[in-house]
Design a protein around this motif. Structure first.
Motif, PDB file in Angstrom:
ATOM      1  N   MET A 292      -1.419  28.667   0.258  1.00  0.00           N
ATOM      2  CA  MET A 292      -0.459  27.645  -0.128  1.00  0.00           C
ATOM      3  C   MET A 292      -0.841  27.055  -1.492  1.00  0.00           C
ATOM      4  O   MET A 292      -1.991  26.721  -1.719  1.00  0.00           O
ATOM      5  N   SER A 293       0.145  26.937  -2.396  1.00  0.00           N
ATOM      6  CA  SER A 293      -0.129  26.396  -3.723  1.00  0.00           C
ATOM      7  C   SER A 293      -0.398  24.896  -3.635  1.00  0.00           C
ATOM      8  O   SER A 293      -0.061  24.244  -2.640  1.00  0.00           O
ATOM      9  N   ASP A 294      -1.016  24.355  -4.704  1.00  0.00           N
ATOM     10  CA  ASP A 294      -1.308  22.923  -4.730  1.00  0.00           C
ATOM     11  C   ASP A 294      -0.034  22.092  -4.638  1.00  0.00           C
ATOM     12  O   ASP A 294       0.006  21.062  -3.957  1.00  0.00           O
ATOM     13  N   LYS A 295       1.015  22.561  -5.350  1.00  0.00           N
ATOM     14  CA  LYS A 295       2.279  21.816  -5.335  1.00  0.00           C
ATOM     15  C   LYS A 295       2.899  21.807  -3.948  1.00  0.00           C
ATOM     16  O   LYS A 295       3.407  20.790  -3.470  1.00  0.00           O
ATOM     17  N   ALA A 296       2.842  22.954  -3.282  1.00  0.00           N
ATOM     18  CA  ALA A 296       3.388  23.051  -1.926  1.00  0.00           C
ATOM     19  C   ALA A 296       2.599  22.165  -0.978  1.00  0.00           C
ATOM     20  O   ALA A 296       3.155  21.497  -0.106  1.00  0.00           O
ATOM     21  N   ALA A 297       1.279  22.154  -1.160  1.00  0.00           N
ATOM     22  CA  ALA A 297       0.410  21.310  -0.328  1.00  0.00           C
ATOM     23  C   ALA A 297       0.713  19.837  -0.559  1.00  0.00           C
ATOM     24  O   ALA A 297       0.773  19.040   0.386  1.00  0.00           O
ATOM     25  N   ASP A 298       0.923  19.467  -1.829  1.00  0.00           N
ATOM     26  CA  ASP A 298       1.255  18.077  -2.164  1.00  0.00           C
ATOM     27  C   ASP A 298       2.572  17.657  -1.535  1.00  0.00           C
ATOM     28  O   ASP A 298       2.692  16.554  -0.999  1.00  0.00           O
ATOM     29  N   ARG A 299       3.560  18.567  -1.604  1.00  0.00           N
ATOM     30  CA  ARG A 299       4.873  18.266  -1.017  1.00  0.00           C
ATOM     31  C   ARG A 299       4.750  18.086   0.492  1.00  0.00           C
ATOM     32  O   ARG A 299       5.398  17.224   1.088  1.00  0.00           O
ATOM     33  N   ARG A 300       3.901  18.906   1.102  1.00  0.00           N
ATOM     34  CA  ARG A 300       3.707  18.832   2.546  1.00  0.00           C
ATOM     35  C   ARG A 300       3.055  17.496   2.934  1.00  0.00           C
ATOM     36  O   ARG A 300       3.448  16.865   3.910  1.00  0.00           O
ATOM     37  N   VAL A 301       2.075  17.077   2.140  1.00  0.00           N
ATOM     38  CA  VAL A 301       1.410  15.785   2.394  1.00  0.00           C
ATOM     39  C   VAL A 301       2.413  14.641   2.256  1.00  0.00           C
ATOM     40  O   VAL A 301       2.465  13.746   3.101  1.00  0.00           O
ATOM     41  N   ILE A 302       3.203  14.678   1.185  1.00  0.00           N
ATOM     42  CA  ILE A 302       4.210  13.634   0.949  1.00  0.00           C
ATOM     43  C   ILE A 302       5.199  13.590   2.108  1.00  0.00           C
ATOM     44  O   ILE A 302       5.544  12.510   2.608  1.00  0.00           O
ATOM     45  N   ARG A 303       5.645  14.769   2.559  1.00  0.00           N
ATOM     46  CA  ARG A 303       6.605  14.848   3.659  1.00  0.00           C
ATOM     47  C   ARG A 303       6.001  14.290   4.953  1.00  0.00           C
ATOM     48  O   ARG A 303       6.635  13.528   5.680  1.00  0.00           O
ATOM     49  N   THR A 304       4.738  14.659   5.217  1.00  0.00           N
ATOM     50  CA  THR A 304       4.062  14.194   6.433  1.00  0.00           C
ATOM     51  C   THR A 304       3.897  12.682   6.412  1.00  0.00           C
ATOM     52  O   THR A 304       4.170  11.999   7.410  1.00  0.00           O
ATOM     53  N   LYS A 305       3.464  12.155   5.268  1.00  0.00           N
ATOM     54  CA  LYS A 305       3.247  10.707   5.167  1.00  0.00           C
ATOM     55  C   LYS A 305       4.568   9.950   5.286  1.00  0.00           C
ATOM     56  O   LYS A 305       4.621   8.853   5.857  1.00  0.00           O
ATOM     57  N   ARG A 306       5.630  10.522   4.772  1.00  0.00           N
ATOM     58  CA  ARG A 306       6.951   9.889   4.901  1.00  0.00           C
ATOM     59  C   ARG A 306       7.396   9.874   6.364  1.00  0.00           C
ATOM     60  O   ARG A 306       7.963   8.880   6.846  1.00  0.00           O
ATOM     61  N   MET A 307       7.130  10.960   7.078  1.00  0.00           N
ATOM     62  CA  MET A 307       7.470  11.016   8.505  1.00  0.00           C
ATOM     63  C   MET A 307       6.716   9.939   9.288  1.00  0.00           C
ATOM     64  O   MET A 307       7.279   9.283  10.174  1.00  0.00           O
ATOM     65  N   ILE A 308       5.444   9.752   8.935  1.00  0.00           N
ATOM     66  CA  ILE A 308       4.627   8.744   9.621  1.00  0.00           C
ATOM     67  C   ILE A 308       5.137   7.342   9.283  1.00  0.00           C
ATOM     68  O   ILE A 308       5.229   6.476  10.158  1.00  0.00           O
ATOM     69  N   ARG A 309       5.483   7.121   8.014  1.00  0.00           N
ATOM     70  CA  ARG A 309       6.003   5.809   7.623  1.00  0.00           C
ATOM     71  C   ARG A 309       7.340   5.532   8.292  1.00  0.00           C
ATOM     72  O   ARG A 309       7.616   4.408   8.722  1.00  0.00           O
ATOM     73  N   ASP A 310       8.179   6.561   8.408  1.00  0.00           N
ATOM     74  CA  ASP A 310       9.460   6.402   9.090  1.00  0.00           C
ATOM     75  C   ASP A 310       9.248   6.045  10.561  1.00  0.00           C
ATOM     76  O   ASP A 310       9.977   5.225  11.132  1.00  0.00           O
ATOM     77  N   ALA A 311       8.229   6.679  11.169  1.00  0.00           N
ATOM     78  CA  ALA A 311       7.900   6.383  12.572  1.00  0.00           C
ATOM     79  C   ALA A 311       7.449   4.933  12.699  1.00  0.00           C
ATOM     80  O   ALA A 311       7.843   4.211  13.626  1.00  0.00           O
TER      81      ALA A 311
ATOM     82  N   ASP B 121      -4.440   0.604   8.310  1.00  0.00           N
ATOM     83  CA  ASP B 121      -4.553   1.336   7.056  1.00  0.00           C
ATOM     84  C   ASP B 121      -3.193   1.927   6.678  1.00  0.00           C
ATOM     85  O   ASP B 121      -2.806   1.915   5.501  1.00  0.00           O
ATOM     86  N   LEU B 122      -2.460   2.407   7.669  1.00  0.00           N
ATOM     87  CA  LEU B 122      -1.114   2.945   7.439  1.00  0.00           C
ATOM     88  C   LEU B 122      -0.200   1.855   6.879  1.00  0.00           C
ATOM     89  O   LEU B 122       0.509   2.069   5.895  1.00  0.00           O
ATOM     90  N   LEU B 123      -0.243   0.677   7.505  1.00  0.00           N
ATOM     91  CA  LEU B 123       0.596  -0.429   7.044  1.00  0.00           C
ATOM     92  C   LEU B 123       0.224  -0.833   5.620  1.00  0.00           C
ATOM     93  O   LEU B 123       1.101  -1.008   4.761  1.00  0.00           O
ATOM     94  N   GLU B 124      -1.072  -0.946   5.358  1.00  0.00           N
ATOM     95  CA  GLU B 124      -1.546  -1.357   4.035  1.00  0.00           C
ATOM     96  C   GLU B 124      -1.154  -0.351   2.967  1.00  0.00           C
ATOM     97  O   GLU B 124      -0.670  -0.723   1.894  1.00  0.00           O
ATOM     98  N   GLN B 125      -1.332   0.937   3.251  1.00  0.00           N
ATOM     99  CA  GLN B 125      -0.972   1.970   2.275  1.00  0.00           C
ATOM    100  C   GLN B 125       0.538   2.014   2.043  1.00  0.00           C
ATOM    101  O   GLN B 125       1.001   2.215   0.916  1.00  0.00           O
ATOM    102  N   SER B 126       1.302   1.829   3.103  1.00  0.00           N
ATOM    103  CA  SER B 126       2.764   1.848   2.989  1.00  0.00           C
ATOM    104  C   SER B 126       3.251   0.691   2.133  1.00  0.00           C
ATOM    105  O   SER B 126       4.135   0.847   1.286  1.00  0.00           O
TER     106      SER B 126
END
Length: 201
Positions: free
Chosen positions: A1-20, A58-63
């Motif tokens: 997996m490329s760095d950009k793809a990995a970054d997009r995956r992290v961003i997507r995962t963190k957004r899912m967690i924030r949405d939750a 930590d999730l709340l603070e980062q969000s």
């Protein structure tokens, strides 16, 4: 997996967690949420959660910091004197317009975090950011001897009023567009409540 793809995956995962987090806070408030609730709502495993956050605090603070950071980047370019010329022509001040568009993009989280089940500390952070911005970008152009009220009271008034307007807009379902809200807020700020209410001509 490329760095950009990995970054997009992290961003997507963190957004899912924030949405939750957003949905769960709306349902039962922050204190009633567990990490298990978050992982189930976001459809991820606990390992994935702990890869990004130490715990729910930590999730709340980062969000919250993500939102504050986005606002800070936008207001860094504010030039208050330009606001007067735009508003006098009934045109929205571009940076304030971008701010309202940013609020709209993050509306679900901001509505909850600034609402009754949100985080009172975040409201404090928002007020301080508005105060700091107002003081650095606007108060430096003011002539103390020409002011009708003490500067610290004016800054406190503006920060509370601006936050109140943003909260009302979010809580009322954002019926007004970002463009309309930009004009409403800048007119109230530049002309004052008495003038916009028609009490002072």
């Amino acid at each position: 997996m490329s760095d950009k793809a990995a970054d997009r995956r992290v961003i997507r995962t963190k957004r899912m967690i924030r949405d939750a987090l957003t949905e769960l806070m709306e349902e039962k408030g922050f204190e009633g949420i567990t990490v298990r609730d978050l992982t189930e709502k976001a459809s991820i495993n606990r390992g994935t959660f702990y890869l990004h956050y130490r715990d729910k605090y930590d999730l709340l603070e980062q969000s919250e910091e993500e939102i504050i950071s986005g606002i800070r980047q936008l207001v860094n370019n504010i030039k208050p004197k330009e606001a007067v010329s735009f508003t006098s022509q009934d045109e929205p001040f571009p940076i304030i317009l971008k701010l309202f568009e940013y609020f709209q993009e993050n509306a679900s989280f901001m509505k909850v975090i600034l609402g009754p089940k949100g985080d009172a500390a975040f409201q404090g952070k928002m007020k301080e950011l508005i105060k700091k911005t107002f003081f650095q970008k606007i108060a430096e152009d003011l002539k103390i001897e020409e002011m009708l009220v003490p500067a610290d009271y004016l800054i406190s008034y503006v920060s509370s009023a601006h936050l109140g307007v943003i909260q009302h807009w979010l809580q009322s379902g954002m019926e007004k567009s970002p463009r309309e809200m930009t004009l409403i807020l800048t007119k109230m700020t530049l002309y004052g409540p008495g003038h916009v209410a028609g009490l002072k001509k």
